[in-house]
Design a protein around this motif. Structure first.
Motif, PDB file in Angstrom:
ATOM      1  N   VAL A  86      -9.499  -5.960  -7.193  1.00 11.58           N
ATOM      2  CA  VAL A  86      -8.609  -6.205  -6.055  1.00 11.58           C
ATOM      3  C   VAL A  86      -8.842  -7.597  -5.474  1.00 11.58           C
ATOM      4  N   GLN A  87     -10.073  -8.075  -5.499  1.00 12.59           N
ATOM      5  CA  GLN A  87     -10.354  -9.431  -5.014  1.00 12.59           C
ATOM      6  C   GLN A  87      -9.723 -10.494  -5.916  1.00 12.59           C
ATOM      7  N   SER A  88      -9.809 -10.302  -7.214  1.00 10.52           N
ATOM      8  CA  SER A  88      -9.225 -11.262  -8.151  1.00 10.52           C
ATOM      9  C   SER A  88      -7.718 -11.367  -7.979  1.00 10.52           C
ATOM     10  N   ALA A  89      -7.079 -10.252  -7.653  1.00  5.50           N
ATOM     11  CA  ALA A  89      -5.624 -10.254  -7.494  1.00  5.50           C
ATOM     12  C   ALA A  89      -5.191 -10.695  -6.099  1.00  5.50           C
ATOM     13  N   ALA A  90      -5.963 -10.301  -5.061  1.00  6.96           N
ATOM     14  CA  ALA A  90      -5.522 -10.537  -3.683  1.00  6.96           C
ATOM     15  C   ALA A  90      -5.855 -11.921  -3.154  1.00  6.96           C
ATOM     16  N   ASP A  97       3.071 -12.621   2.146  1.00  6.43           N
ATOM     17  CA  ASP A  97       2.714 -11.260   2.535  1.00  6.43           C
ATOM     18  C   ASP A  97       2.168 -10.503   1.322  1.00  6.43           C
ATOM     19  N   LEU A  98       1.390  -9.452   1.619  1.00  4.64           N
ATOM     20  CA  LEU A  98       0.702  -8.727   0.555  1.00  4.64           C
ATOM     21  C   LEU A  98       0.621  -7.248   0.878  1.00  4.64           C
ATOM     22  N   LEU A  99       0.865  -6.422  -0.123  1.00  4.56           N
ATOM     23  CA  LEU A  99       0.651  -4.980  -0.028  1.00  4.56           C
ATOM     24  C   LEU A  99      -0.301  -4.599  -1.153  1.00  4.56           C
ATOM     25  N   ALA A 100      -1.508  -4.153  -0.800  1.00  5.70           N
ATOM     26  CA  ALA A 100      -2.528  -3.854  -1.800  1.00  5.70           C
ATOM     27  C   ALA A 100      -3.046  -2.437  -1.624  1.00  5.70           C
ATOM     28  N   THR A 101      -3.070  -1.682  -2.708  1.00  4.50           N
ATOM     29  CA  THR A 101      -3.681  -0.350  -2.688  1.00  4.50           C
ATOM     30  C   THR A 101      -4.802  -0.331  -3.705  1.00  4.50           C
ATOM     31  N   ALA A 102      -5.950   0.131  -3.259  1.00  6.48           N
ATOM     32  CA  ALA A 102      -7.126   0.229  -4.118  1.00  6.48           C
ATOM     33  C   ALA A 102      -8.064   1.247  -3.507  1.00  6.48           C
ATOM     34  N   ARG A 103      -8.856   1.863  -4.346  1.00 10.08           N
ATOM     35  CA  ARG A 103      -9.727   2.942  -3.886  1.00 10.08           C
ATOM     36  C   ARG A 103     -10.748   2.433  -2.870  1.00 10.08           C
ATOM     37  N   THR A 104     -11.256   3.360  -2.069  1.00  4.44           N
ATOM     38  CA  THR A 104     -12.327   3.055  -1.139  1.00  4.44           C
ATOM     39  C   THR A 104     -13.538   2.530  -1.907  1.00  4.44           C
ATOM     40  N   GLY A 105     -14.143   1.453  -1.392  1.00  4.27           N
ATOM     41  CA  GLY A 105     -15.317   0.885  -2.035  1.00  4.27           C
ATOM     42  C   GLY A 105     -15.004  -0.138  -3.102  1.00  4.27           C
ATOM     43  N   SER A 106     -13.730  -0.570  -3.197  1.00  2.00           N
ATOM     44  CA  SER A 106     -13.338  -1.510  -4.252  1.00  2.00           C
ATOM     45  C   SER A 106     -13.452  -2.971  -3.830  1.00  2.00           C
ATOM     46  N   GLY A 107     -13.842  -3.217  -2.569  1.00  2.00           N
ATOM     47  CA  GLY A 107     -14.017  -4.599  -2.122  1.00  2.00           C
ATOM     48  C   GLY A 107     -12.818  -5.165  -1.396  1.00  2.00           C
ATOM     49  N   LYS A 108     -12.019  -4.306  -0.743  1.00  2.00           N
ATOM     50  CA  LYS A 108     -10.804  -4.776  -0.065  1.00  2.00           C
ATOM     51  C   LYS A 108     -11.117  -5.710   1.100  1.00  2.00           C
ATOM     52  N   LEU A 125      -0.667  -8.729   5.910  1.00  2.00           N
ATOM     53  CA  LEU A 125      -1.434  -8.164   4.805  1.00  2.00           C
ATOM     54  C   LEU A 125      -1.675  -6.690   5.081  1.00  2.00           C
ATOM     55  N   LEU A 126      -1.273  -5.850   4.170  1.00  2.00           N
ATOM     56  CA  LEU A 126      -1.427  -4.407   4.344  1.00  2.00           C
ATOM     57  C   LEU A 126      -2.300  -3.876   3.208  1.00  2.00           C
ATOM     58  N   PHE A 127      -3.457  -3.339   3.588  1.00  2.00           N
ATOM     59  CA  PHE A 127      -4.403  -2.789   2.610  1.00  2.00           C
ATOM     60  C   PHE A 127      -4.537  -1.287   2.848  1.00  2.00           C
ATOM     61  N   SER A 128      -4.520  -0.528   1.769  1.00  5.06           N
ATOM     62  CA  SER A 128      -4.565   0.916   1.899  1.00  5.06           C
ATOM     63  C   SER A 128      -5.231   1.524   0.674  1.00  5.06           C
ATOM     64  N   ALA A 129      -5.893   2.645   0.869  1.00  2.00           N
ATOM     65  CA  ALA A 129      -6.526   3.333  -0.262  1.00  2.00           C
ATOM     66  C   ALA A 129      -5.526   4.231  -0.989  1.00  2.00           C
ATOM     67  N   THR A 130      -4.505   4.705  -0.259  1.00  2.71           N
ATOM     68  CA  THR A 130      -3.462   5.530  -0.853  1.00  2.71           C
ATOM     69  C   THR A 130      -2.107   4.969  -0.441  1.00  2.71           C
ATOM     70  N   PHE A 131      -1.036   5.497  -1.045  1.00  2.04           N
ATOM     71  CA  PHE A 131       0.282   4.948  -0.783  1.00  2.04           C
ATOM     72  C   PHE A 131       1.284   6.069  -0.485  1.00  2.04           C
ATOM     73  N   PRO A 149       6.749  -9.200  -0.255  1.00  3.48           N
ATOM     74  CA  PRO A 149       5.296  -9.163  -0.469  1.00  3.48           C
ATOM     75  C   PRO A 149       4.898  -9.154  -1.941  1.00  3.48           C
ATOM     76  N   THR A 150       3.731  -9.699  -2.209  1.00  2.40           N
ATOM     77  CA  THR A 150       3.075  -9.480  -3.491  1.00  2.40           C
ATOM     78  C   THR A 150       2.512  -8.066  -3.461  1.00  2.40           C
ATOM     79  N   ARG A 151       2.745  -7.311  -4.519  1.00  4.08           N
ATOM     80  CA  ARG A 151       2.269  -5.923  -4.562  1.00  4.08           C
ATOM     81  C   ARG A 151       1.133  -5.802  -5.574  1.00  4.08           C
TER      82      ARG A 151
END
Length: 410
Positions: A25-29, A38-49, A182-188, A203-205
């Motif tokens: 998620v860091q490499s992409a965000a 703008d950015l919409l990113a979903t990634a699991r908890t503990g992924s480094g958001k 910037l919107l970060f979420s573990a689920t969508f 936004p970049t998704r």
């Protein structure tokens, strides 16, 4: 890829030198945030958001003009006080060696508002806040949002779960129309899509799925046990499996206090963590747990998100969570940062059907265990076989209140 590939300043590269390489998620965000969109990113908890947005936003702050008094450059909204403390700590740690001093203020409820009002005198560069307390400070004329350049909604799904929708609408109305979002979420869930459509512009998704090797870092166990034998079984496992620290999830605040009391009576150092405690008490018990002054932290789902406890070997579902998503967040407290972890669920007669649903939603098939001396004898009542279902299949309290209000109007 290394962090130096993003074009960050030397102090920021130095700040993350302890990490081997960026997470997915860091490499992409990071490049997307640095580009200013703008950015919409979903990634699991503990992924480094958190690092995924803090690093590039600090770089953008460095590249911007700084006025006196300070104007809020970045507003980070989070659902809980604990997550606010952790995000603020990350911002502070990464900015220690910056050529210019940055002012970061945390604004959360559960504590006196006066120190926060004092901290905001002269303005702030970054504000990390829970929605309710931020609005309190606005109502006290302690802060203005008219110059915010970047808005971050962290753990946005959890924020909506906790009922912050109206507060978010009011905060959004006070922000400048042109800003980075910037919107970060573990689920969508669907509600996230709605808020994304409301605030994000082209936004970049980014959607980062857990890799199979990441899922394998957590050993999942399911132990069948009678309801009344769960606490003795917990004590037995702590002793026989030599658990140094364990996070135990229960359904209610009363349950947390009750289990802690039973553990303490049997000589096990334990503490409760739930929303009824003052912020000071929550900070103290969490600090004691992180320092291993207590061995067992018994918590409600308040601890399922936003708590980053390094080297936590075991999580126990004393009570099962309501939903498959909550199960994922709970067990995600262990097995973090490449470490191995274990997640143990106690399966009673009345909860076994519910656990089957959790397994089905998560695509899992966990073997049932029985521990000698704790073999279950209870049998589920026929009417309870389908009770408790996954969240979303039964009406919430809010749904029931809305229906009651509608009936009155009719």
């Amino acid at each position: 890829m290394s962090f130096s590939a993003f074009g960050l300043s030397a102090p920021l590269i130095s700040a993350v030198s302890k990490y081997d390489s960026p997470t997915a998620v860091q490499s992409a965000a990071i490049p997307a945030v640095l580009a200013g969109g703008d950015l919409l990113a979903t990634a699991r908890t503990g992924s480094g958001k958190t690092t995924a947005f803090v690093l590039p936003l600090l770089q953008r702050w460095l590249d911007s003009k700084h006025d006196k008094p300070r104007r809020v450059h970045t507003l980070i909204l989070v659902p809980t006080r604990e997550l606010a403390a952790q995000v603020r700590e990350v911002v502070q740690d990464f900015s220690n060696d910056l050529p210019e001093r940055i002012k970061v203020v945390s604004a959360v409820g559960g504590v006196s508002i006066n120190p926060q009002m004092m901290a905001l005198r002269g303005g702030a560069d970054f504000i990390v806040a829970t929605p309710g307390r931020l609005l309190d400070l606005i109502d006290h004329n302690a802060i203005k949002l008219s110059d915010v350049s970047a808005l971050v909604l962290d753990e946005a799904d959890r924020m909506l779960d906790l009922g912050f929708s109206e507060e978010l609408d009011r905060i959004l109305s006070l922000l400048p129309p042109v800003r980075q979002n910037l919107l970060f979420s573990a689920t969508f869930p669907g509600a996230i899509e709605q808020i994304a459509e409301k605030i994000l512009v082209n936004p970049t998704r980014i959607e980062i799925e857990s890799a199979p090797e990441e899922a394998a870092e957590i050993q999942q166990r399911a132990i069948r046990v009678d309801k009344e034998k769960r606490t003795p079984l917990l004590r037995h496992l702590i002793a026989t499996e030599n658990w140094k620290r364990v996070l135990v999830f229960v359904a209610t605040q009363y349950g947390a206090d009750h289990v802690v009391d039973k553990l303490r009576r049997n000589g096990i150092r334990a503490g409760a963590f739930h929303g009824e405690l003052s912020q000071g008490a929550r900070n103290d018990v969490l600090s004691d747990f992180k320092k291993s002054h207590i061995k067992v932290l018994v918590a409600t789902d308040l601890a399922a998100r936003g708590l980053d406890i390094s080297q936590l070997p075991v999580v126990v579902n004393y009570d099962l969570p309501r939903s498959a998503t909550d199960y994922t967040h709970r067990i995600g407290r262990t097995g973090r940062a490449g470490e191995c972890g274990m997640a143990v669920s106690f399966i009673t007669a009345e909860s076994q059907a519910h656990f089957c649903l959790i397994e089905k939603r998560n695509g899992a098939n966990i073997a049932r265990e029985e521990i000698a001396g704790f073999e279950p004898t209870e049998v589920a009542a026929p009417e309870a076989a389908g009770a408790g279902g996954i969240k979303g299949k039964r009406k919430s309290k809010k749904d029931k209140l809305r229906e009651a209000a509608a009936r009155k109007k009719d």
